[in-house]
Design a protein around this motif. Structure first.
Motif, PDB file in Angstrom:
ATOM      1  N   HIS A  19       0.832  -1.204   0.000  1.00 18.45           N
ATOM      2  CA  HIS A  19       0.000   0.000   0.000  1.00 18.45           C
ATOM      3  C   HIS A  19       0.864   1.250   0.000  1.00 18.45           C
ATOM      4  CE1 HIS A  19       0.606   1.378   4.211  1.00 18.45           C
ATOM      5  NE2 HIS A  19       0.723   0.095   4.506  1.00 18.45           N
ATOM      6  N   PRO A  20       0.294   2.389  -0.400  1.00 22.75           N
ATOM      7  CA  PRO A  20       1.016   3.658  -0.350  1.00 22.75           C
ATOM      8  C   PRO A  20       1.013   4.226   1.061  1.00 22.75           C
ATOM      9  CG  PRO A  20      -1.188   4.027  -1.173  1.00 22.75           C
ATOM     10  CD  PRO A  20      -1.052   2.539  -1.007  1.00 22.75           C
ATOM     11  N   ASN A  21       1.927   5.122   1.319  1.00 21.94           N
ATOM     12  CA  ASN A  21       1.970   5.855   2.583  1.00 21.94           C
ATOM     13  C   ASN A  21       1.063   7.064   2.448  1.00 21.94           C
ATOM     14  OD1 ASN A  21       2.551   7.330   4.857  1.00 21.94           O
ATOM     15  ND2 ASN A  21       4.728   7.578   4.435  1.00 21.94           N
ATOM     16  N   TRP A  22      -0.084   7.009   3.086  1.00 24.16           N
ATOM     17  CA  TRP A  22      -1.022   8.123   3.076  1.00 24.16           C
ATOM     18  C   TRP A  22      -1.159   8.661   4.493  1.00 24.16           C
ATOM     19  CZ3 TRP A  22      -5.649   6.296  -0.501  1.00 24.16           C
ATOM     20  CH2 TRP A  22      -5.192   6.289  -1.834  1.00 24.16           C
ATOM     21  N   TRP A  23      -0.588   9.838   4.724  1.00 25.29           N
ATOM     22  CA  TRP A  23      -0.638  10.464   6.045  1.00 25.29           C
ATOM     23  C   TRP A  23      -0.026   9.563   7.120  1.00 25.29           C
ATOM     24  CZ3 TRP A  23      -1.617  15.459   5.768  1.00 25.29           C
ATOM     25  CH2 TRP A  23      -2.411  15.938   4.728  1.00 25.29           C
ATOM     26  N   GLY A  24       1.000   8.818   6.744  1.00 21.35           N
ATOM     27  CA  GLY A  24       1.648   7.936   7.706  1.00 21.35           C
ATOM     28  C   GLY A  24       0.810   6.736   8.092  1.00 21.35           C
ATOM     29  N   GLN A  25      -0.195   6.426   7.271  1.00 20.30           N
ATOM     30  CA  GLN A  25      -1.125   5.341   7.574  1.00 20.30           C
ATOM     31  C   GLN A  25      -1.443   4.550   6.308  1.00 20.30           C
ATOM     32  OE1 GLN A  25      -4.533   6.940  10.145  1.00 20.30           O
ATOM     33  NE2 GLN A  25      -3.668   8.810   9.273  1.00 20.30           N
ATOM     34  N   PRO A  26      -2.020   3.355   6.452  1.00 17.42           N
ATOM     35  CA  PRO A  26      -2.562   2.666   5.287  1.00 17.42           C
ATOM     36  C   PRO A  26      -3.808   3.391   4.794  1.00 17.42           C
ATOM     37  CG  PRO A  26      -2.239   1.155   7.145  1.00 17.42           C
ATOM     38  CD  PRO A  26      -2.133   2.551   7.680  1.00 17.42           C
ATOM     39  N   PRO A  27      -4.156   3.247   3.515  1.00 21.43           N
ATOM     40  CA  PRO A  27      -5.416   3.797   3.012  1.00 21.43           C
ATOM     41  C   PRO A  27      -6.608   3.245   3.800  1.00 21.43           C
ATOM     42  CG  PRO A  27      -4.015   3.109   1.203  1.00 21.43           C
ATOM     43  CD  PRO A  27      -3.371   2.608   2.449  1.00 21.43           C
ATOM     44  N   ALA A  28      -7.706   3.967   3.795  1.00 26.70           N
ATOM     45  CA  ALA A  28      -8.870   3.616   4.605  1.00 26.70           C
ATOM     46  C   ALA A  28      -9.377   2.207   4.324  1.00 26.70           C
ATOM     47  CB  ALA A  28      -9.982   4.638   4.373  1.00 26.70           C
ATOM     48  N   ILE A  29      -9.370   1.801   3.048  1.00 26.68           N
ATOM     49  CA  ILE A  29      -9.908   0.483   2.716  1.00 26.68           C
ATOM     50  C   ILE A  29      -9.068  -0.624   3.348  1.00 26.68           C
ATOM     51  CG2 ILE A  29      -8.636   0.119   0.529  1.00 26.68           C
ATOM     52  CD1 ILE A  29     -11.348  -0.938  -0.613  1.00 26.68           C
ATOM     53  N   LEU A  30      -7.749  -0.412   3.421  1.00 22.57           N
ATOM     54  CA  LEU A  30      -6.868  -1.405   4.044  1.00 22.57           C
ATOM     55  C   LEU A  30      -6.990  -1.355   5.559  1.00 22.57           C
ATOM     56  CD1 LEU A  30      -4.764  -3.601   3.880  1.00 22.57           C
ATOM     57  CD2 LEU A  30      -3.019  -1.845   3.565  1.00 22.57           C
ATOM     58  N   LYS A  31      -7.132  -0.151   6.121  1.00 24.92           N
ATOM     59  CA  LYS A  31      -7.362  -0.037   7.563  1.00 24.92           C
ATOM     60  C   LYS A  31      -8.635  -0.775   7.942  1.00 24.92           C
ATOM     61  CE  LYS A  31      -6.874   1.455  11.805  1.00 24.92           C
ATOM     62  NZ  LYS A  31      -8.170   1.037  12.388  1.00 24.92           N
ATOM     63  N   GLY A  32      -9.665  -0.680   7.101  1.00 25.56           N
ATOM     64  CA  GLY A  32     -10.899  -1.403   7.360  1.00 25.56           C
ATOM     65  C   GLY A  32     -10.708  -2.905   7.298  1.00 25.56           C
ATOM     66  N   TRP A  33      -9.846  -3.368   6.374  1.00 30.90           N
ATOM     67  CA  TRP A  33      -9.526  -4.799   6.306  1.00 30.90           C
ATOM     68  C   TRP A  33      -8.857  -5.249   7.603  1.00 30.90           C
ATOM     69  CZ3 TRP A  33      -5.025  -7.717   6.528  1.00 30.90           C
ATOM     70  CH2 TRP A  33      -5.133  -9.052   6.105  1.00 30.90           C
ATOM     71  N   ILE A  34      -7.949  -4.443   8.120  1.00 26.43           N
ATOM     72  CA  ILE A  34      -7.307  -4.756   9.396  1.00 26.43           C
ATOM     73  C   ILE A  34      -8.360  -4.853  10.501  1.00 26.43           C
ATOM     74  CG2 ILE A  34      -5.725  -3.885  11.176  1.00 26.43           C
ATOM     75  CD1 ILE A  34      -4.210  -2.466   8.858  1.00 26.43           C
ATOM     76  N   ASP A  35      -9.226  -3.854  10.578  1.00 26.44           N
ATOM     77  CA  ASP A  35     -10.247  -3.817  11.623  1.00 26.44           C
ATOM     78  C   ASP A  35     -11.160  -5.037  11.573  1.00 26.44           C
ATOM     79  OD1 ASP A  35      -9.260  -1.375  12.405  1.00 26.44           O
ATOM     80  OD2 ASP A  35     -10.838  -0.197  11.435  1.00 26.44           O
ATOM     81  N   ARG A  36     -11.548  -5.449  10.363  1.00 28.77           N
ATOM     82  CA  ARG A  36     -12.562  -6.488  10.225  1.00 28.77           C
ATOM     83  C   ARG A  36     -11.999  -7.902  10.162  1.00 28.77           C
ATOM     84  NH1 ARG A  36     -17.017  -5.541   5.898  1.00 28.77           N
ATOM     85  NH2 ARG A  36     -18.166  -6.796   7.421  1.00 28.77           N
ATOM     86  N   VAL A  37     -10.768  -8.054   9.713  1.00 34.77           N
ATOM     87  CA  VAL A  37     -10.215  -9.396   9.482  1.00 34.77           C
ATOM     88  C   VAL A  37      -9.215  -9.817  10.559  1.00 34.77           C
ATOM     89  CG1 VAL A  37      -8.927 -10.838   7.861  1.00 34.77           C
ATOM     90  CG2 VAL A  37     -10.614  -9.197   7.008  1.00 34.77           C
ATOM     91  N   ILE A  38      -8.391  -8.901  11.023  1.00 37.74           N
ATOM     92  CA  ILE A  38      -7.418  -9.254  12.065  1.00 37.74           C
ATOM     93  C   ILE A  38      -8.146  -9.161  13.398  1.00 37.74           C
ATOM     94  CG2 ILE A  38      -5.141  -8.741  13.030  1.00 37.74           C
ATOM     95  CD1 ILE A  38      -4.285  -7.689  10.383  1.00 37.74           C
ATOM     96  N   ARG A  39      -8.955 -10.160  13.630  1.00 35.58           N
ATOM     97  CA  ARG A  39      -9.950 -10.156  14.696  1.00 35.58           C
ATOM     98  C   ARG A  39      -9.467 -10.887  15.940  1.00 35.58           C
ATOM     99  NH1 ARG A  39     -15.056  -9.291  13.627  1.00 35.58           N
ATOM    100  NH2 ARG A  39     -15.748 -10.881  15.128  1.00 35.58           N
ATOM    101  N   PRO A  40     -10.032 -10.531  17.105  1.00 36.50           N
ATOM    102  CA  PRO A  40      -9.790 -11.336  18.304  1.00 36.50           C
ATOM    103  C   PRO A  40     -10.358 -12.737  18.101  1.00 36.50           C
ATOM    104  CG  PRO A  40     -11.573  -9.753  18.677  1.00 36.50           C
ATOM    105  CD  PRO A  40     -10.935  -9.387  17.369  1.00 36.50           C
TER     106      PRO A  40
END
Length: 210
Positions: free
Chosen positions: A80-101
């Motif tokens: 992914h690209p560096n956007w504001w020192g973070q992953p793009p929103a769609i990838l952040k959402g993948w982290i939130d939803r898939v890298i689950r407890p």
């Protein structure tokens, strides 16, 4: 080995996509099984609803499949690209939803969630490829390279993936074709380093799942 590649960039003509293709190509040549997700092409929904937050939260079939693929992976590659020192929103959402407890990590029984997590992923290696238009000195001195902390410490190490490597290609906006070819060779060399051919002779044909 089963290798999961997750790509987060909206432009199909981007250098991020070229990196993903280089990874896939070399992994297949080396006889590995590749699970590839171009999150924008798949119109992945990044929104984590409240019903999905808890360990036993209700996850739809798409998320369940992503979780199963994550659990079955021997290696994980994120691009992914560096956007504001973070992953793009769609990838952040993948982290939130898939890298689950309960999928990627847990806390010991009786722990309220304040303790040290136990990583659950069987993957031994996590690789991250980033692109940026910020020079290295400014990135490290002013911004402190937050992507390194996010991926190395907050995600992969947290989830039990101890072997980690990351490459940042810069500066994309002024790079020419020759430079990009050199970078893509570096990508392929990293595939050979971390995911080499399974056998020296009679290499099995790799498989691709998208």
């Amino acid at each position: 080995m089963n290798i999961l590649i997750v790509l987060g960039h909206p432009d199909s003509g981007s250098f991020n996509h070229a990196i993903a293709e280089a990874c896939k190509e070399r992994l297949l040549e080396n006889g590995h099984t590749v699970i590839f997700h171009d999150l924008h092409k798949e119109t992945f929904d990044p929104i984590l609803e409240k019903e999905e937050i808890s360990r036993d939260g209700l996850a739809d079939p798409v998320i369940k499949r992503h979780c199963e693929e994550l659990l079955s992976s021997d290696g994980i590659i994120v691009i992914h690209p560096n956007w504001w020192g973070q992953p793009p929103a769609i990838l952040k959402g993948w982290i939130d939803r898939v890298i689950r407890p309960g999928i990627a990590y847990k806390f010991e029984e009786g722990d309220s969630g304040e303790g040290v997590p136990v990583g659950l992923l069987k993957a031994k290696t996590g690789l991250v490829f980033n692109t940026s238009n910020t020079n290295a000195e400014r990135e490290n001195l002013l911004f402190k390279d937050p992507l390194e902390t996010i991926w190395k410490n907050c995600i992969f190490d947290f989830c039990g993936v101890k072997q980690f490597d990351r490459r940042m290609f810069r500066i994309i906006v002024t790079s020419d074709l020759q430079q990009r070819k050199i970078w893509l060779e570096e990508v392929k060399e990293m595939m050979d380093q971390y995911f080499p051919k399974a056998v020296k002779e009679g290499i099995p044909e790799g498989k691709l799942f998208e």
